[in-house]
Design a protein around this motif. Structure first.
Motif, PDB file in Angstrom:
ATOM      1  N   ARG A  29       0.828  -1.207   0.000  1.00 24.72           N
ATOM      2  CA  ARG A  29       0.000   0.000   0.000  1.00 24.72           C
ATOM      3  C   ARG A  29       0.863   1.258   0.000  1.00 24.72           C
ATOM      4  NH1 ARG A  29      -3.971  -1.465   5.051  1.00 24.72           N
ATOM      5  NH2 ARG A  29      -5.026  -3.264   4.127  1.00 24.72           N
ATOM      6  N   GLN A  30       2.081   1.119   0.519  1.00 27.59           N
ATOM      7  CA  GLN A  30       2.918   2.289   0.736  1.00 27.59           C
ATOM      8  C   GLN A  30       3.960   2.504  -0.356  1.00 27.59           C
ATOM      9  OE1 GLN A  30       1.793   4.050   3.247  1.00 27.59           O
ATOM     10  NE2 GLN A  30       0.382   2.368   3.678  1.00 27.59           N
ATOM     11  N   VAL A  31       4.536   1.419  -0.860  1.00 34.17           N
ATOM     12  CA  VAL A  31       5.624   1.542  -1.834  1.00 34.17           C
ATOM     13  C   VAL A  31       5.374   0.617  -3.011  1.00 34.17           C
ATOM     14  CG1 VAL A  31       7.345   2.214  -0.122  1.00 34.17           C
ATOM     15  CG2 VAL A  31       7.032  -0.184  -0.639  1.00 34.17           C
ATOM     16  N   ASP A  32       5.989   0.962  -4.116  1.00 34.25           N
ATOM     17  CA  ASP A  32       5.792   0.188  -5.340  1.00 34.25           C
ATOM     18  C   ASP A  32       6.712  -1.020  -5.386  1.00 34.25           C
ATOM     19  OD1 ASP A  32       4.967  -0.521  -7.890  1.00 34.25           O
ATOM     20  OD2 ASP A  32       6.423   0.776  -8.852  1.00 34.25           O
ATOM     21  N   ARG A  33       7.944  -0.865  -4.902  1.00 35.93           N
ATOM     22  CA  ARG A  33       8.948  -1.920  -5.046  1.00 35.93           C
ATOM     23  C   ARG A  33       9.167  -2.630  -3.705  1.00 35.93           C
ATOM     24  NH1 ARG A  33      14.241   0.203  -7.214  1.00 35.93           N
ATOM     25  NH2 ARG A  33      13.944   1.707  -5.527  1.00 35.93           N
ATOM     26  N   VAL A  34       8.512  -3.778  -3.548  1.00 34.32           N
ATOM     27  CA  VAL A  34       8.666  -4.593  -2.342  1.00 34.32           C
ATOM     28  C   VAL A  34       9.316  -5.919  -2.746  1.00 34.32           C
ATOM     29  CG1 VAL A  34       7.505  -5.709  -0.400  1.00 34.32           C
ATOM     30  CG2 VAL A  34       6.612  -3.557  -1.322  1.00 34.32           C
ATOM     31  N   GLY A  35      10.438  -6.233  -2.117  1.00 33.45           N
ATOM     32  CA  GLY A  35      11.114  -7.494  -2.371  1.00 33.45           C
ATOM     33  C   GLY A  35      10.781  -8.524  -1.307  1.00 33.45           C
ATOM     34  N   VAL A  36      11.046  -9.781  -1.609  1.00 39.18           N
ATOM     35  CA  VAL A  36      10.812 -10.891  -0.679  1.00 39.18           C
ATOM     36  C   VAL A  36      12.103 -11.689  -0.556  1.00 39.18           C
ATOM     37  CG1 VAL A  36       9.458 -12.974  -0.199  1.00 39.18           C
ATOM     38  CG2 VAL A  36       8.378 -11.014  -1.323  1.00 39.18           C
ATOM     39  N   PHE A  37      12.429 -12.087   0.680  1.00 37.10           N
ATOM     40  CA  PHE A  37      13.617 -12.913   0.889  1.00 37.10           C
ATOM     41  C   PHE A  37      13.304 -13.974   1.943  1.00 37.10           C
ATOM     42  CE2 PHE A  37      17.828 -13.812   2.845  1.00 37.10           C
ATOM     43  CZ  PHE A  37      18.479 -14.278   1.709  1.00 37.10           C
ATOM     44  N   ARG A  38      13.579 -15.236   1.589  1.00 33.05           N
ATOM     45  CA  ARG A  38      13.444 -16.338   2.541  1.00 33.05           C
ATOM     46  C   ARG A  38      14.848 -16.927   2.730  1.00 33.05           C
ATOM     47  NH1 ARG A  38       9.203 -19.314   4.365  1.00 33.05           N
ATOM     48  NH2 ARG A  38       7.728 -18.867   2.681  1.00 33.05           N
ATOM     49  N   PRO A 357       9.650   3.500   3.549  1.00 28.41           N
ATOM     50  CA  PRO A 357       9.868   4.752   2.812  1.00 28.41           C
ATOM     51  C   PRO A 357       8.675   5.064   1.922  1.00 28.41           C
ATOM     52  CG  PRO A 357      11.219   2.977   1.907  1.00 28.41           C
ATOM     53  CD  PRO A 357      10.638   2.467   3.187  1.00 28.41           C
ATOM     54  N   SER A 358       8.207   6.306   2.009  1.00 28.23           N
ATOM     55  CA  SER A 358       7.043   6.675   1.205  1.00 28.23           C
ATOM     56  C   SER A 358       7.427   6.813  -0.253  1.00 28.23           C
ATOM     57  CB  SER A 358       6.440   7.982   1.722  1.00 28.23           C
ATOM     58  OG  SER A 358       7.397   9.013   1.634  1.00 28.23           O
ATOM     59  N   SER A 359       6.428   6.702  -1.108  1.00 27.36           N
ATOM     60  CA  SER A 359       6.675   6.776  -2.554  1.00 27.36           C
ATOM     61  C   SER A 359       5.731   7.781  -3.177  1.00 27.36           C
ATOM     62  CB  SER A 359       6.458   5.397  -3.193  1.00 27.36           C
ATOM     63  OG  SER A 359       6.502   5.483  -4.591  1.00 27.36           O
ATOM     64  N   ASP A 360       6.263   8.572  -4.118  1.00 33.15           N
ATOM     65  CA  ASP A 360       5.401   9.495  -4.847  1.00 33.15           C
ATOM     66  C   ASP A 360       4.579   8.765  -5.901  1.00 33.15           C
ATOM     67  OD1 ASP A 360       6.353  11.661  -3.421  1.00 33.15           O
ATOM     68  OD2 ASP A 360       8.006  12.027  -4.815  1.00 33.15           O
ATOM     69  N   ARG A 361       5.015   7.571  -6.265  1.00 30.15           N
ATOM     70  CA  ARG A 361       4.289   6.780  -7.250  1.00 30.15           C
ATOM     71  C   ARG A 361       3.010   6.222  -6.616  1.00 30.15           C
ATOM     72  NH1 ARG A 361       6.867   4.100 -11.412  1.00 30.15           N
ATOM     73  NH2 ARG A 361       5.970   2.124 -10.776  1.00 30.15           N
ATOM     74  N   VAL A 362       1.956   6.176  -7.398  1.00 29.99           N
ATOM     75  CA  VAL A 362       0.710   5.539  -6.965  1.00 29.99           C
ATOM     76  C   VAL A 362       0.341   4.527  -8.034  1.00 29.99           C
ATOM     77  CG1 VAL A 362      -1.692   5.843  -6.321  1.00 29.99           C
ATOM     78  CG2 VAL A 362      -0.033   7.629  -5.760  1.00 29.99           C
TER      79      VAL A 362
END
Length: 697
Positions: A29-38, A357-362
């Motif tokens: 909801r907050q940022v466009d680029r969310v990564g995943v790591f296991r 971190p907030s993002s200006d992208r929506v």
């Protein structure tokens, strides 16, 4: 500022996938680029990552998601020590972290591993990653005292190992103990602790999972039926009346394959909705004849009938050891999980503590998330007149599972129940009303007759009119039995909004009813108006559309910068069409000096800074317009469809504006997610309405 969140536990069986999914929802909801790591992974498919990848459209290369498998990690630790293991995992983590704004780390699962102190390993990895920790404590089949002790011990363990503990989640506690545990944990720890009750539907296997585990043959059924949760098992061997009395909602009926009477009886009960079942499992490798199967399919189309070779006892042993899992193949479980997380976890506080971190992208997904969150913040009741339509039923299930709003579905009640049962949809939280049989019909007829008396409408005529689902739904909104209405998936726009014009009418400050589309592009949301209602508005009406659209945009988090579109920019053109736009622009400036507006202006100058710099240098709107007002319906409708299809934009709407109470229209090609979004928008519009929340009558 937190760049990663490490979700971990203290033992297996904590159901932390619910928390991992909920945190991912929060982050996206907050940022466009969310990564995943296991860090560590078992052999075989990673169901949760596949779910995250499908649901959130992750572009991350799956090869970068995993540190190493448990066998490799165990061997590395044995040969070179834990420091080398941690160092290798940290290196692999940073390969992900450098490419994303925030990373969700999925801790080890404590299942079939060879690490003597797995909790310490998770704590050290979190510290080395620079991640904040969100520990999950499992409380299933434990007493309240035991859950309380384990939660305190888990916090002390991670805190004592130097972790930055964001909050604690105690999961899968008994529903009857949930409130007591939450009360006793409140303010007892230096961080928030949220308590989530056990949800049987999440641990229930789907019929498809059962078929796979048993190696069963699918005799009847479709994908929708196979996706149903088996909430209970009922073994049939008695006479039919006794079996029918034992049926429970969502149960899987296990019976010898030669008992055609029980097969037909249970499917007939399902068809009647008393109760809806998950399916039928036939044992002994026996299957009824073709005639019985044809009848079964007609009674309950789509309902699965499976066949296995064994008898009931070994089948029962294997069934009771199965547990449902969140996966990309079970999207309904994901909706249930998210609804549970959002109900019992203070997501606003967690979001603040995460400090992503907030993002200006929506992005479209971010906009859709915010709609659901805003609707959920103050529940309203929305009436759906098309209660027998399959897409509406699927959307209703999503809305109910996510707790987005309260719902009323209109139509013949038994037809709605049967359709829902055939689709395996749980409508337990919805109100079902048949307008033709409702006790409200008489009073609604009198109300409508009084409103339309000047048109010669009598009570007798009105009695027939209000049995129409759109008129009945509109009257429910007008009379306070619902806060808003959404229709149009099978009805025309005229059939949906004509009752609103007659009954609800326009706001005192609105000259006309108009519409907007929220156009969700790859990195921003634009508001287009009017693309659905007014064919050729004059200057006065165009000014009203602009002012209404600006208010709608602001209500949904889009800062309004209005571009009054034309085929010329500034003073470069003349003619009746350009003059209309110029006059409308001046009307808005005089009436709403608080609004930023430019016009007439061409589309490219409105949205592209480089073009704006040439055509309208120094304009506060040109090049960065967010609300685009088209001069007529022909231009607006074609443009929104061109952008939707050619640019891959998600078009949310049309959203009607100017009515006293919210009524919204759907495209007849609307997808389930379109319906969900439109209902959420309607609920949000109702939140701003001066009227009180609708009663539950």
């Amino acid at each position: 500022m937190t760049r990663s969140v490490y979700v971990t536990g203290i033992d297996r069986g904590d159901g932390r996938q619910v928390v991992e999914l909920g945190v991912m929802e929060l982050l996206t909801r907050q940022v466009d680029r969310v990564g995943v790591f296991r860090p560590l992974v078992h052999d075989g498919p990673d169901r949760l990552f596949e779910l995250l990848r499908a649901r959130y459209r992750l572009a991350q290369d799956p090869a970068t998601v995993y540190g190493m498998d448990y066998q490799e990690a165990s061997l590395l630790q044995a040969e070179q020590g834990v420091d080398e293991l941690v160092s290798a995992l940290v290196d692999r983590f940073h390969l992900v972290a450098r490419d994303y704004d925030v990373v969700l780390v999925l801790g080890t699962d404590y299942a079939d591993t060879q690490f003597p102190d797995e909790l310490s390993l998770n704590a050290r990895l979190a510290n080395e990653f620079g991640a904040s920790v969100l520990p999950v404590v499992g409380g299933r089949k434990q007493t309240a005292e035991s859950v309380l002790a384990e939660t305190h011990n888990a916090f002390r363990a991670y805190d004592g190992l130097g972790c930055d503990v964001l909050a604690m989640v105690t999961n899968r506690v008994a529903r009857e103990d949930r409130d007591e545990i939450a009360e006793r944990l409140e303010h007892r720890l230096p961080v928030p602790c949220w308590v989530v009750p056990d949800e049987p539907a999440l641990s229930a296997p789907t019929v498809s999972q059962i078929a796979h585990a048993l190696g069963a043959r699918v005799v009847l059924g479709d994908d929708s039926g196979l996706a149903r949760d088996a909430l209970d098992f009922v073994f049939g061997g008695a006479m039919l009346p006794n079996l029918l009395a034992a049926l429970t909602p969502g149960c899987l009926v296990i019976t010898p394959g030669d008992r055609a009477d029980l097969v037909i009886g249970t499917l007939a009960a399902h068809s009647a909705g008393t109760p809806p079942i998950a399916g039928v499992l036939l044992t002994l490798n026996e299957v009824p004849g073709e005639g019985i199967l044809t009848l079964a399919n007609r009674l309950a189309p789509g309902t699965p009938v499976l066949s296995v070779t064994g008898n009931s006892f070994p089948t029962a042993e294997r069934l009771f050891s199965l547990e449902g899992k969140l996966s990309a193949a079970s999207p309904r479980k994901a909706e249930t999980a998210l609804g549970l997380f959002e109900r019992y976890v203070d997501t606003a506080e967690l979001n603040q503590r995460v400090s992503a971190p907030s993002s200006d992208r929506v992005t479209p997904m971010m906009f859709e998330h915010k709609l659901l969150e805003q609707a959920r913040s103050d529940l309203r009741r929305v009436v759906l007149p098309e209660g027998t339509e399959e897409r509406v039923l699927h959307a209703a299930e999503v809305l109910l599972r996510r707790g987005v709003c309260e719902l009323t579905l209109l139509g013949p009640v038994e037809q709605i129940r049967k359709k829902a049962a055939d689709l395996g949809i749980d409508l337990g939280g919805a109100e079902l009303i048949d307008p033709a049989a409702s006790e409200l019909r008489d009073s609604f007829a009198e109300k409508y007759a009084a409103l339309r008396a000047h048109k010669g409408v009598t009570v007798e005529l009105a009695y027939d009119v209000v049995s129409d689902v759109n008129y009945f739904g509109t009257l429910m909104v007008q009379e306070g039995f619902a806060d808003g209405m959404v229709s149009g998936s099978v009805h025309s726009t005229a059939a949906t909004i004509r009752p609103a014009f007659e009954i609800i009418k326009t706001k005192p400050d609105a000259a006309i009813v108009s519409s907007v589309f929220f156009m969700c592009l790859a990195d921003k949301v634009l508001v287009y108006g009017d693309c659905a209602v007014n064919p050729d508005p004059d200057a006065e009406q165009l000014a009203d559309i602009a002012a209404q659209s600006a208010s709608t945009a602001a209500r949904f988090g889009v800062e309004p910068r209005i571009a009054m579109l034309s085929y010329s920019t500034g003073t470069s053109g003349s003619g009746a069409d350009v003059d209309k736009v110029r006059e409308a622009t001046e009307l808005v400036r005089s009436r709403r000096p608080d609004l930023s507006i430019e016009g007439p202006i061409q589309y490219d100058a409105a949205v592209e800074p480089s073009v704006a710099a040439t055509k309208l240098p120094g304009s506060a709107v040109a090049g960065q317009a967010s609300v685009l007002i088209f001069p007529d319906l022909n231009t607006g409708n074609n443009t929104y469809k061109a952008v939707q299809r050619s640019a891959g934009a998600v078009a949310v709407g049309p959203v009607l504006q100017g009515l006293r109470k919210p009524v919204n229209d759907l495209s007849r090609g609307a997808l389930v997610q379109d319906i969900v979004n439109t209902v959420a928008i309607t609920a949000i519009q109702a939140q701003q309405s001066p009227s009180e929340k609708a009663s539950d009558q």
